[in-house]
Write a protein that holds these residues in place. Structure first.
Motif, PDB file in Angstrom:
ATOM      1  N   LEU A 182       9.707 -48.894  15.880  1.00  0.00           N
ATOM      2  CA  LEU A 182      10.658 -48.257  14.988  1.00  0.00           C
ATOM      3  C   LEU A 182      10.558 -48.920  13.620  1.00  0.00           C
ATOM      4  O   LEU A 182      10.467 -50.144  13.524  1.00  0.00           O
ATOM      5  CB  LEU A 182      12.079 -48.413  15.540  1.00  0.00           C
ATOM      6  CG  LEU A 182      12.292 -47.878  16.959  1.00  0.00           C
ATOM      7  CD1 LEU A 182      13.654 -48.296  17.479  1.00  0.00           C
ATOM      8  CD2 LEU A 182      12.136 -46.376  16.970  1.00  0.00           C
ATOM      9  N   PRO A 183      10.583 -48.142  12.543  1.00  0.00           N
ATOM     10  CA  PRO A 183      10.436 -48.732  11.203  1.00  0.00           C
ATOM     11  C   PRO A 183      11.435 -49.853  10.926  1.00  0.00           C
ATOM     12  O   PRO A 183      11.081 -50.864  10.317  1.00  0.00           O
ATOM     13  CB  PRO A 183      10.662 -47.544  10.263  1.00  0.00           C
ATOM     14  CG  PRO A 183      10.283 -46.348  11.072  1.00  0.00           C
ATOM     15  CD  PRO A 183      10.671 -46.674  12.492  1.00  0.00           C
TER      16      PRO A 183
ATOM     17  N   GLU B 147      13.090 -61.314  12.158  1.00  0.00           N
ATOM     18  CA  GLU B 147      14.525 -61.247  12.468  1.00  0.00           C
ATOM     19  C   GLU B 147      14.936 -59.854  12.948  1.00  0.00           C
ATOM     20  O   GLU B 147      15.646 -59.717  13.949  1.00  0.00           O
ATOM     21  CB  GLU B 147      15.345 -61.630  11.245  1.00  0.00           C
ATOM     22  CG  GLU B 147      16.844 -61.610  11.487  1.00  0.00           C
ATOM     23  CD  GLU B 147      17.648 -61.911  10.230  1.00  0.00           C
ATOM     24  OE1 GLU B 147      18.880 -61.856  10.319  1.00  0.00           O
ATOM     25  OE2 GLU B 147      17.059 -62.197   9.176  1.00  0.00           O
ATOM     26  N   THR B 148      14.493 -58.819  12.247  1.00  0.00           N
ATOM     27  CA  THR B 148      14.857 -57.462  12.660  1.00  0.00           C
ATOM     28  C   THR B 148      14.166 -57.082  13.973  1.00  0.00           C
ATOM     29  O   THR B 148      14.733 -56.354  14.787  1.00  0.00           O
ATOM     30  CB  THR B 148      14.511 -56.422  11.575  1.00  0.00           C
ATOM     31  OG1 THR B 148      13.110 -56.472  11.285  1.00  0.00           O
ATOM     32  CG2 THR B 148      15.322 -56.674  10.314  1.00  0.00           C
ATOM     33  N   TRP B 149      12.961 -57.575  14.178  1.00  0.00           N
ATOM     34  CA  TRP B 149      12.220 -57.336  15.418  1.00  0.00           C
ATOM     35  C   TRP B 149      13.017 -57.868  16.612  1.00  0.00           C
ATOM     36  O   TRP B 149      13.257 -57.154  17.583  1.00  0.00           O
ATOM     37  CB  TRP B 149      10.865 -58.016  15.311  1.00  0.00           C
ATOM     38  CG  TRP B 149      10.006 -57.956  16.538  1.00  0.00           C
ATOM     39  CD1 TRP B 149       9.881 -58.916  17.495  1.00  0.00           C
ATOM     40  CD2 TRP B 149       9.149 -56.883  16.941  1.00  0.00           C
ATOM     41  NE1 TRP B 149       8.990 -58.518  18.464  1.00  0.00           N
ATOM     42  CE2 TRP B 149       8.525 -57.273  18.143  1.00  0.00           C
ATOM     43  CE3 TRP B 149       8.834 -55.645  16.404  1.00  0.00           C
ATOM     44  CZ2 TRP B 149       7.617 -56.460  18.821  1.00  0.00           C
ATOM     45  CZ3 TRP B 149       7.928 -54.837  17.066  1.00  0.00           C
ATOM     46  CH2 TRP B 149       7.333 -55.240  18.254  1.00  0.00           C
ATOM     47  N   ARG B 150      13.439 -59.113  16.510  1.00  0.00           N
ATOM     48  CA  ARG B 150      14.162 -59.743  17.624  1.00  0.00           C
ATOM     49  C   ARG B 150      15.553 -59.143  17.801  1.00  0.00           C
ATOM     50  O   ARG B 150      15.990 -58.901  18.918  1.00  0.00           O
ATOM     51  CB  ARG B 150      14.234 -61.247  17.416  1.00  0.00           C
ATOM     52  CG  ARG B 150      12.839 -61.882  17.562  1.00  0.00           C
ATOM     53  CD  ARG B 150      12.868 -63.342  17.372  1.00  0.00           C
ATOM     54  NE  ARG B 150      13.154 -63.945  18.681  1.00  0.00           N
ATOM     55  CZ  ARG B 150      13.095 -65.230  18.914  1.00  0.00           C
ATOM     56  NH1 ARG B 150      12.785 -66.061  17.948  1.00  0.00           N
ATOM     57  NH2 ARG B 150      13.352 -65.705  20.102  1.00  0.00           N
TER      58      ARG B 150
ATOM     59  N   ILE C  20      18.568 -46.508  23.551  1.00  0.00           N
ATOM     60  CA  ILE C  20      17.809 -47.699  23.136  1.00  0.00           C
ATOM     61  C   ILE C  20      17.441 -47.619  21.656  1.00  0.00           C
ATOM     62  O   ILE C  20      17.632 -48.586  20.904  1.00  0.00           O
ATOM     63  CB  ILE C  20      16.541 -47.863  24.001  1.00  0.00           C
ATOM     64  CG1 ILE C  20      16.919 -48.201  25.445  1.00  0.00           C
ATOM     65  CG2 ILE C  20      15.614 -48.921  23.422  1.00  0.00           C
ATOM     66  CD1 ILE C  20      15.798 -47.964  26.446  1.00  0.00           C
ATOM     67  N   VAL C  21      16.926 -46.488  21.235  1.00  0.00           N
ATOM     68  CA  VAL C  21      16.501 -46.320  19.836  1.00  0.00           C
ATOM     69  C   VAL C  21      17.698 -46.457  18.889  1.00  0.00           C
ATOM     70  O   VAL C  21      17.609 -47.145  17.864  1.00  0.00           O
ATOM     71  CB  VAL C  21      15.781 -44.966  19.643  1.00  0.00           C
ATOM     72  CG1 VAL C  21      15.619 -44.634  18.168  1.00  0.00           C
ATOM     73  CG2 VAL C  21      14.430 -44.984  20.343  1.00  0.00           C
ATOM     74  N   ILE C  22      18.806 -45.841  19.239  1.00  0.00           N
ATOM     75  CA  ILE C  22      19.988 -45.912  18.375  1.00  0.00           C
ATOM     76  C   ILE C  22      20.498 -47.344  18.276  1.00  0.00           C
ATOM     77  O   ILE C  22      20.748 -47.861  17.180  1.00  0.00           O
ATOM     78  CB  ILE C  22      21.091 -44.961  18.879  1.00  0.00           C
ATOM     79  CG1 ILE C  22      20.662 -43.510  18.651  1.00  0.00           C
ATOM     80  CG2 ILE C  22      22.430 -45.244  18.199  1.00  0.00           C
ATOM     81  CD1 ILE C  22      21.547 -42.483  19.331  1.00  0.00           C
TER      82      ILE C  22
ATOM     83  N   ALA D  39      18.901 -53.714  14.029  1.00  0.00           N
ATOM     84  CA  ALA D  39      17.900 -54.146  13.046  1.00  0.00           C
ATOM     85  C   ALA D  39      18.395 -53.936  11.630  1.00  0.00           C
ATOM     86  O   ALA D  39      18.176 -54.784  10.753  1.00  0.00           O
ATOM     87  CB  ALA D  39      16.590 -53.399  13.271  1.00  0.00           C
ATOM     88  N   ASN D  40      19.069 -52.824  11.387  1.00  0.00           N
ATOM     89  CA  ASN D  40      19.593 -52.567  10.051  1.00  0.00           C
ATOM     90  C   ASN D  40      20.722 -53.532   9.690  1.00  0.00           C
ATOM     91  O   ASN D  40      20.910 -53.871   8.515  1.00  0.00           O
ATOM     92  CB  ASN D  40      20.090 -51.123   9.927  1.00  0.00           C
ATOM     93  CG  ASN D  40      18.941 -50.134   9.855  1.00  0.00           C
ATOM     94  OD1 ASN D  40      17.851 -50.466   9.417  1.00  0.00           O
ATOM     95  ND2 ASN D  40      19.184 -48.918  10.296  1.00  0.00           N
TER      96      ASN D  40
END
Length: 113
Positions: A46-47, A54-57, A102-104, A110-111
Motif C-alpha cells: 500500500l502506498p 515507521e509507516t511500514w511497521r 486490513i487495508v483500511i 500508516a497515515n
C-alpha cells in the motif's frame, strides 16, 4: 457430475481463501516485528505503508488483528464446509471482508504515524 465439480471448486476456493488469510497474518506479524523490512516484493503493498520504516511497521502492526480475526473466521467456515459445502461461502466472505478491513486499518495507521 456437474454438481460435484461445483462443490469441489467451491471447497478449493474456500480453502485457498483461508490459506491466503493465514499468509497475510504471518506477513503482518513479521513486518510489524521488523523481520521483513520495507521492500518491493513482500508485505502489504500500500502506498501509505511504503513511505518509510515507521509507516511500514505501523501499518503492518495495525493489520495484524484484522488478519488474525479474518483467518480464524475463514478457518471455522472452511471446517464447517466439510459438512456442508455452502459454508465455504463464509470463508470466501471472510477473505473479502478481511482484506478490506486490513487495508483500511493499515492505511489509517500508516497515515497517522
Amino acid at each position: 457430475m456437474h454438481t460435484q465439480d461445483a462443490a469441489a471448486n467451491l471447497a478449493l476456493l474456500g480453502w485457498i481463501s483461508t490459506g491466503l488469510l493465514l499468509l497475510v497474518a504471518v506477513l503482518c506479524i513479521a513486518a510489524a516485528r521488523g523481520a521483513i523490512a520495507p521492500n518491493s516484493f513482500v508485505g502489504l503493498r500500500l502506498p501509505a505503508l511504503t513511505r518509510d520504516e515507521e509507516t511500514w511497521r505501523a501499518g503492518h502492526a495495525a493489520g495484524q488483528m484484522p488478519a488474525i480475526v479474518a483467518f480464524t473466521i475463514a478457518l471455522v467456515f472452511s471446517f464447517l464446509g466439510l459438512m456442508s459445502s455452502v459454508a465455504y461461502w463464509g470463508a470466501i466472505a471472510a477473505f473479502a471482508g478481511g482484506l478490506t478491513w486490513i487495508v483500511i486499518r493499515a492505511t489509517r495507521a500508516a497515515n497517522a504515524a
